[in-house]
Design a protein around this motif. Structure first.
Motif, PDB file in Angstrom:
ATOM      1  N   PHE A 102       0.812  -1.211   0.000  1.00 11.66           N
ATOM      2  CA  PHE A 102       0.000   0.000   0.000  1.00 11.66           C
ATOM      3  C   PHE A 102       0.850   1.268   0.000  1.00 11.66           C
ATOM      4  O   PHE A 102       0.393   2.333   0.410  1.00 11.66           O
ATOM      5  N   TYR A 104       1.744   3.073  -2.454  1.00 11.07           N
ATOM      6  CA  TYR A 104       1.280   4.055  -3.432  1.00 11.07           C
ATOM      7  C   TYR A 104       0.339   5.085  -2.806  1.00 11.07           C
ATOM      8  O   TYR A 104       0.161   6.176  -3.346  1.00 11.07           O
ATOM      9  N   LEU A 105      -0.258   4.767  -1.661  1.00 10.88           N
ATOM     10  CA  LEU A 105      -1.176   5.709  -1.014  1.00 10.88           C
ATOM     11  C   LEU A 105      -0.461   6.925  -0.430  1.00 10.88           C
ATOM     12  O   LEU A 105      -1.099   7.922  -0.087  1.00 10.88           O
ATOM     13  N   GLN A 106       0.844   6.872  -0.309  1.00  6.39           N
ATOM     14  CA  GLN A 106       1.608   7.967   0.274  1.00  6.39           C
ATOM     15  C   GLN A 106       2.062   9.006  -0.757  1.00  6.39           C
ATOM     16  O   GLN A 106       2.568  10.048  -0.378  1.00  6.39           O
ATOM     17  N   LYS A 108       0.861  11.212  -4.161  1.00  8.31           N
ATOM     18  CA  LYS A 108      -0.331  11.644  -4.880  1.00  8.31           C
ATOM     19  C   LYS A 108      -0.329  11.166  -6.333  1.00  8.31           C
ATOM     20  O   LYS A 108      -1.348  10.703  -6.830  1.00  8.31           O
ATOM     21  N   MET A 111      -1.048   7.445  -6.398  1.00  6.33           N
ATOM     22  CA  MET A 111      -2.422   7.183  -5.992  1.00  6.33           C
ATOM     23  C   MET A 111      -3.391   7.557  -7.113  1.00  6.33           C
ATOM     24  O   MET A 111      -4.325   6.813  -7.410  1.00  6.33           O
ATOM     25  N   HIS A 115      -5.646   4.640  -8.891  1.00  4.89           N
ATOM     26  CA  HIS A 115      -7.100   4.774  -8.754  1.00  4.89           C
ATOM     27  C   HIS A 115      -7.777   5.173 -10.056  1.00  4.89           C
ATOM     28  O   HIS A 115      -8.996   5.130 -10.149  1.00  4.89           O
ATOM     29  N   ARG A 121     -11.927   0.054  -6.331  1.00  2.00           N
ATOM     30  CA  ARG A 121     -11.051   0.183  -5.169  1.00  2.00           C
ATOM     31  C   ARG A 121     -11.136  -1.033  -4.261  1.00  2.00           C
ATOM     32  O   ARG A 121     -10.147  -1.428  -3.649  1.00  2.00           O
TER      33      ARG A 121
END
Length: 166
Positions: A102, A104-106, A108, A111, A115, A121
């Motif tokens: 996870f 990639y959530l850090q 932008k 993300m 997405h 999701r």
């Protein structure tokens, strides 16, 4: 020109579970399963072989009753140490898997990219979750099988199999 590997050229699965995505995620983070294999191999079967080698040094000089008691104590310590090592590896591995799958959530840009893919999701979450789970489950199962083989090679198969160590 459209790529042959593009998601638009492939069948889109309607369910939440897609094995191809899981293996692509594992392949993208290949260092983690390699690290898990090495840590589990050196943490479980190798430690078991060293403990059994040290514990079986003076078994031939003991009587039958003392020998059984020594084997039971040795097997209990092997199981206890392996459980502690496994718990430590799994706890650190869970943290590493969560951070890796996870990450990639850090960022932008990453993300937005992930997405924007035509994957829901929930499907993306399940894919990353199962990839992180399999990265440590498969090496753990392989190390456990190797551990049982090591115990069998040392001749303590019956003691381990029938629970004489408990």
């Amino acid at each position: 020109m459209t790529s042959k590997n593009s998601l638009s050229n492939q069948k889109v699965h309607q369910g939440v579970f897609d094995l191809r995505l899981i293996f692509a995620t594992i392949r993208r983070n290949l260092w983690l399963p390699v690290l898990a294999c090495l840590v589990f191999f050196f943490g479980i079967p190798v430690v078991t072989a060293m403990l059994l080698q040290n514990g079986s040094v003076g078994l031939n000089e003991l009587g039958a009753a003392e020998q059984v008691l020594q084997i039971q104590n040795m097997m209990a310590s092997v199981v206890e140490i392996n459980q502690g090592i496994s718990i430590a590896i799994i706890m650190v591995g869970a943290l590493l898997a969560a951070m890796t799958m996870f990450h990639y959530l850090q960022r932008k840009k990453q993300m937005d990219f992930y997405h924007a893919l035509p994957i829901s999701r929930s499907k993306w979450f399940v894919t990353n979750y199962l990839a992180g789970f399999l990265v440590f489950l498969l090496p753990f199962i392989a190390a456990t099988i190797l551990n049982i083989l090591v115990i069998g090679l040392f001749g303590f198969w019956g003691d381990f199999l029938w629970g004489a160590y408990a």
